[in-house]
Design a protein around this motif. Sequence first.
Motif, mmCIF file in Angstrom:
data_model
loop_
_atom_site.group_PDB
_atom_site.id
_atom_site.type_symbol
_atom_site.label_atom_id
_atom_site.label_comp_id
_atom_site.label_asym_id
_atom_site.label_seq_id
_atom_site.Cartn_x
_atom_site.Cartn_y
_atom_site.Cartn_z
ATOM 1 N N TYR A 1 5.835 -4.567 0.657
ATOM 2 C CA TYR A 1 6.904 -3.285 0.864
ATOM 3 C C TYR A 1 5.818 -2.171 0.248
ATOM 4 C CZ TYR A 1 11.027 -0.177 -0.787
ATOM 5 O OH TYR A 1 11.481 1.066 -0.649
ATOM 6 N N ASP A 2 4.847 -1.842 1.553
ATOM 7 C CA ASP A 2 4.770 -0.622 1.919
ATOM 8 C C ASP A 2 5.610 1.337 1.877
ATOM 9 O OD1 ASP A 2 1.882 -1.968 2.189
ATOM 10 O OD2 ASP A 2 2.980 -2.147 4.362
ATOM 11 N N VAL A 3 4.697 1.623 1.207
ATOM 12 C CA VAL A 3 5.517 3.177 1.335
ATOM 13 C C VAL A 3 4.176 4.436 1.278
ATOM 14 C CG1 VAL A 3 6.952 4.832 -1.148
ATOM 15 C CG2 VAL A 3 6.683 2.004 -1.133
ATOM 16 N N GLU A 4 5.620 5.580 2.214
ATOM 17 C CA GLU A 4 4.626 6.340 2.808
ATOM 18 C C GLU A 4 5.968 7.497 2.123
ATOM 19 O OE1 GLU A 4 5.230 6.861 6.843
ATOM 20 O OE2 GLU A 4 3.453 5.349 7.343
ATOM 21 N N LEU A 5 4.961 7.870 1.294
ATOM 22 C CA LEU A 5 4.862 9.323 0.444
ATOM 23 C C LEU A 5 4.951 10.806 1.458
ATOM 24 C CD1 LEU A 5 4.136 8.879 -3.012
ATOM 25 C CD2 LEU A 5 6.099 8.400 -2.116
ATOM 26 N N LEU A 6 5.995 11.686 1.181
ATOM 27 C CA LEU A 6 5.897 13.104 1.688
ATOM 28 C C LEU A 6 5.043 13.740 0.968
ATOM 29 C CD1 LEU A 6 6.287 14.176 4.752
ATOM 30 C CD2 LEU A 6 8.578 14.632 4.108
ATOM 31 N N SER A 7 4.388 14.808 1.464
ATOM 32 C CA SER A 7 3.720 16.212 -0.169
ATOM 33 C C SER A 7 4.813 16.927 -0.288
ATOM 34 C CB SER A 7 2.170 16.220 1.102
ATOM 35 O OG SER A 7 2.140 17.563 0.215
ATOM 36 N N ASN A 8 5.252 17.289 -1.124
ATOM 37 C CA ASN A 8 5.625 18.889 -1.711
ATOM 38 C C ASN A 8 4.169 20.162 -1.299
ATOM 39 O OD1 ASN A 8 4.339 17.964 -3.963
ATOM 40 N ND2 ASN A 8 6.240 17.642 -4.842
ATOM 41 N N ILE B 1 0.652 -1.243 0.032
ATOM 42 C CA ILE B 1 -0.018 -0.343 -0.177
ATOM 43 C C ILE B 1 1.192 1.101 -0.238
ATOM 44 C CG2 ILE B 1 -1.809 1.540 1.250
ATOM 45 C CD1 ILE B 1 -2.583 -1.259 0.163
ATOM 46 N N ILE B 2 0.267 2.211 -0.624
ATOM 47 C CA ILE B 2 1.360 3.637 -1.080
ATOM 48 C C ILE B 2 0.519 4.447 -0.126
ATOM 49 C CG2 ILE B 2 1.730 5.586 -2.196
ATOM 50 C CD1 ILE B 2 2.618 2.639 -4.747
ATOM 51 N N SER B 3 1.003 5.213 0.819
ATOM 52 C CA SER B 3 -0.193 6.138 1.560
ATOM 53 C C SER B 3 0.682 7.701 1.853
ATOM 54 C CB SER B 3 -0.344 5.757 2.831
ATOM 55 O OG SER B 3 0.830 5.256 3.745
ATOM 56 N N ASP B 4 0.328 8.580 2.302
ATOM 57 C CA ASP B 4 0.688 10.076 2.552
ATOM 58 C C ASP B 4 1.261 9.620 3.595
ATOM 59 O OD1 ASP B 4 0.485 12.301 3.822
ATOM 60 O OD2 ASP B 4 -0.241 13.429 1.975
ATOM 61 N N ALA B 5 2.349 9.958 4.039
ATOM 62 C CA ALA B 5 2.644 9.746 5.179
ATOM 63 C C ALA B 5 2.912 10.869 6.224
ATOM 64 C CB ALA B 5 4.708 10.381 5.425
ATOM 65 N N GLU B 6 1.785 11.815 6.273
ATOM 66 C CA GLU B 6 1.138 12.594 7.321
ATOM 67 C C GLU B 6 -0.184 12.341 7.806
ATOM 68 O OE1 GLU B 6 3.264 16.269 5.859
ATOM 69 O OE2 GLU B 6 1.957 15.765 5.193
ATOM 70 N N ASN B 7 -1.063 11.701 6.774
ATOM 71 C CA ASN B 7 -2.742 11.372 6.865
ATOM 72 C C ASN B 7 -2.883 9.824 6.833
ATOM 73 O OD1 ASN B 7 -3.024 11.173 4.367
ATOM 74 N ND2 ASN B 7 -3.420 12.995 3.838
ATOM 75 N N GLU B 8 -2.198 9.090 6.510
ATOM 76 C CA GLU B 8 -1.797 8.116 6.070
ATOM 77 C C GLU B 8 -3.160 7.396 5.054
ATOM 78 O OE1 GLU B 8 -2.521 6.553 10.350
ATOM 79 O OE2 GLU B 8 -0.414 6.704 10.810
#
Length: 548
Positions: free
Chosen positions: A325-332, A243-250
């Motif tokens: 392999y889960d990924v947390e992406l950080l918004s720019n 699952i690829i998710s937003d690191a700040e709000n999940e």
Amino acid sequence: MMTRLLLIAAVLLAAVPTRAQEVTGLSDWSIFLDPGHSQNENVGYSGYSEARKVLQVGLALRDMLEERTDIGAVYMSRTNDQQSVSLSQRTAAANASGADYFHSIHSNAAGPTTNYAFVLWAQLSNGNEPNPPYAGGRSMAEILGANFGEGMRIPTPNGGAYGECDFYGASSCGSGVKGSRNYVQRNSLMPSTLSEAGFHTSTTQNPRNMNADWKVLEAQAMFWGILEYNGLERTPDRIATGIISDAENEIPVNGATITIAGESYTTDTFESLFSQYASDPDLLHNGFYYLPMLPAGTHDVTVTAPGYRPASGTITMLEGEFTFYDVELLSNIPPVVTSSDPEDGQDPFRLTSLLTLEFSRPMDRSATEAAFSLVPSAGGSAVNGTFSWHDDDTRMVFRPEAPLNERTEYVLTLAGSASGAAGDPLDGDADGTGGDDYAITFTTSFLDTTPPGITAARPGINAQNVELRPLITLEFSEPILPETVEGRVRLLPSAGGTAVPGTVQYRTVGEKSAISFFPSESLAPNTTYVTVVSPGLEDHFGNVQTVD
């Protein structure tokens, strides 16, 4: 044209046995797959139904068994969304097929946050499995239940396997050679199980169910389970998923692209999938990806998505199990102020109210507090006060150390030096570029010269037939200094006597406040009581209550 079609069919039929030799040992075994319900029955969250989901799981499982093993036969109760098949038709077809095993595929329903998986096996009222030749479901249920937990990564209570009588209660057990409550288990004359793989009413699970490859993942977990049930090793598949998710709000990220060993997968978007089930483009997310047939070894991973910083890493592939392999992406995207209290231009604003700013992203506390200022617009000293943070640092509250001046216009400014927790500068004017100020003006109300007074009481005055352990609440016209509340609220018998022991709780409710009294013992029946508030309650302007 007819000859050509027949030739093509002959070629396809000739090719199947070659692939089927990948797994041998099932040539004398067959299974009847029963995708539960029919057509579009049992609609789940946002309109996607159980019937549609489980059909695709069943078809994917059938293809795996037929194309990758030498299985004797795979039968199905239905193969499309147009068929309507009754329970009796399902078991009649299964019994007529002579299949060695029967499995019914389902998902469950409950509240929007409930989600787990389990498999039911046919059980007699004495708690045992049916006698041969109907025994064997318990072993399959235990294997499949564990595999669902492994692959779907959701809870599997009781190890993911229940006897039907244990699950529904002994009184629900059916009669006959297989017992059980469920019609298809009770009436299929071979070993059987019924799976409930997640909840289609779940706001997390059903957006995943909508994805075609999620259904392949569930089928893969069952495929491995069937091999294990028959004493065969799992196929050494190398499957990367996660699952690829937003690191700040999940929240899972739509439209993220992950690349591993030259193979790429883009997560579902509103345009690619979710528009079929919702009109709001921000409602549905799953962030799910599924990359099968990857090469062995360790590989670089790259992930990109619009509005996010790229991410990278490495993955080492496992064989015969899912490689997660889960990924947390950080918004720019720079943070913006999404709401304020007071609002820009508000008149009047209560002199003692707290000031609140809400942000689109978590903020850096120190940088944001340092960037804050509150001054009269006509000039003068900045207002001093204290800060508090809430909701994962997306809401900042400022409490002035003294009441604001009456009927005065103030300017609240948050300089562009404020930044998010990830370092992105504040976008004060919400134009997409960070580094500029946010500012609003507001005007305060008149000075309050009235002490706090009671505006409502629960139970009401002279209330009758009140419960013996009541919650007593007094509502006041304005906020009160909490330190003036202690020891001033008592509950007494009106005829005199000792005060009732209990605890007092004070809270602010918008522009008002409330004091609640919780008796720690039951009141005497048929007795009149009075709630007494002693003088001394004080508001934020120094107005003191002087009468009971």
